[in-house]
Design an enzyme around this catalytic site. Structure first.
Site, PDB file in Angstrom:
ATOM      1  N   GLY A   1       0.834  -1.201   0.000  1.00 10.96           N
ATOM      2  CA  GLY A   1       0.000   0.000   0.000  1.00 10.96           C
ATOM      3  C   GLY A   1       0.864   1.244   0.000  1.00 10.96           C
ATOM      4  N   GLU A   2       0.370   2.296   0.617  1.00  4.46           N
ATOM      5  CA  GLU A   2       1.055   3.578   0.759  1.00  4.46           C
ATOM      6  C   GLU A   2       1.118   4.383  -0.531  1.00  4.46           C
ATOM      7  OE1 GLU A   2       5.076   3.060   2.069  1.00  4.46           O
ATOM      8  OE2 GLU A   2       4.527   2.084   3.951  1.00  4.46           O
ATOM      9  N   GLY A   3       0.885   3.765  -1.687  1.00  2.00           N
ATOM     10  CA  GLY A   3       1.180   4.382  -2.969  1.00  2.00           C
ATOM     11  C   GLY A   3       2.504   3.902  -3.532  1.00  2.00           C
TER      12      GLY A   3
END
Length: 354
Positions: free
Chosen positions: A311-313
């Site tokens: 996740g997180e980008g």
């Protein structure tokens, strides 16, 4: 809910599309030799309405929020990890921070609804709707009013950002549960298909997570429309991403989607305004169970498949150089005519004349 959808134009411009195809095909290469990079260049040209598209001031926005459902033990990590990771983002120590710094992508972290008070500083946007959503196994995760505020916050934030490309990221312990619930309700897929291990649940914890999510679905049978499902199941960070996607689409920004959770936000946005998908580039296929099926529902194909589930980008940041390369090929690579290089058609004509 009185949320009004922004108008989004159809990008199916056959004349521009034909010109872009011609330009790409006339580059000094066999037709199709650059594979999916050619399709990516074509897509970006359509979104930016240009035969010479240039990506300017790319913006990574990481939306963070806490989830009341974590009290039911659906995550391997405690909720405190959400605010601790926000601090890590801001300190530049997270994977997405490193990758954005490497590739020259500006990064903004958004407190959409974290159960923590942050000191104001550069790179942080405080757009807190509330300190975390409610436990959606007992009541809707957010009220209609809260959902509308979150959507507006996402729109306003993007409206104030420079550039023509938006990279989506998120952080929120428990948000794979929200994404799974949204996917199950809006696609009709079973929770077994939609629900994965998230932060690394073992088999017993995964079975517990699925049982809890089944309770949640049963508790909210009326939440069938996109906005009703978002209010019932979503996190504040997911709702703000929906608003951000809608706003970016109205401005014809290229939207680079990360993994499972950001794709669930795009699912909601696309159920509200299907044309948003014309602006989306899907960076990678996550290892989180459900993502491959969700991508299939959106008729989306990803650029990368690296086994990511962070996740997180992070996946969007990793894919970003491919978008830059696609534009460079379209804008800077010589054509057969310009370089004085014979192509196969010319060679065939000369052979016939001989």
């Amino acid at each position: 809910m009185n949320f009004e959808l922004p108008p989004i134009t159809d990008l199916r411009d056959t004349a521009l599309s034909a010109r872009l195809h011609h330009l790409i095909d006339r580059k000094t290469k066999p037709i199709g030799a650059l594979g999916r990079l050619e399709a990516l260049a074509h897509r970006i040209g359509l979104v930016l309405r240009s035969e010479q598209p240039r990506l300017v001031d790319p913006q990574m926005v990481v939306f963070a929020g806490d989830h009341g459902l974590t009290a039911r033990g659906v995550s391997a990590y405690p909720s405190d990890v959400t605010w601790q990771m926000v601090e890590n983002f801001l300190a530049g120590g997270a994977a997405v921070s490193v990758l954005c710094r490497q590739h020259g992508v500006a990064m903004t972290v958004v407190d959409a609804g974290v159960a923590h008070d942050f000191a104001p500083r550069a790179g942080l946007q405080i757009r807190k709707v509330a300190p975390g959503t409610a436990d959606c196994s007992a009541q809707p995760a957010m009220s209609d009013a809260q959902c509308e505020v979150a959507l507006r916050h996402g729109q306003e934030l993007v409206r104030d950002l420079p550039g023509n490309a938006l990279l989506l990221g998120e952080m929120g312990i428990g948000n794979t549960s929200s994404a799974s619930l949204l996917m199950a309700r809006l696609t009709g897929e079973s929770l077994d298909v939609c629900t994965g291990r998230g932060t690394g649940l073992d088999d017993g914890a995964l079975a517990h997570k699925r049982a809890v999510l089944q309770e949640v679905l049963v508790r909210h049978p009326e939440a069938t429309s996109p906005l009703a499902a978002l209010a019932a199941f979503g996190g504040f960070e997911i709702a703000q991403m929906v608003g951000a996607v809608l706003q970016a689409a109205t401005e014809n920004r290229v939207i680079l989607v990360d993994g499972f959770i950001t794709t669930s936000a795009v699912l909601v946005a696309a159920r509200l305004q299907p044309l948003v998908l014309q602006r989306c580039v899907f960076s990678h296929q996550s290892d989180e169970a459900g993502h491959v099926t969700l991508l299939r529902h959106l008729e989306a194909r990803t650029l990368l498949q690296l086994g990511l589930r962070l996740g997180e980008g992070s996946g969007a940041a990793l894919a970003w150089p491919l978008l830059a390369s696609a534009c460079a090929i379209l804008c800077e690579m010589a054509s057969f005519d310009g370089a004085g290089v014979s192509d196969s058609d010319t060679d065939a004509g000369q052979s016939a004349a001989c």
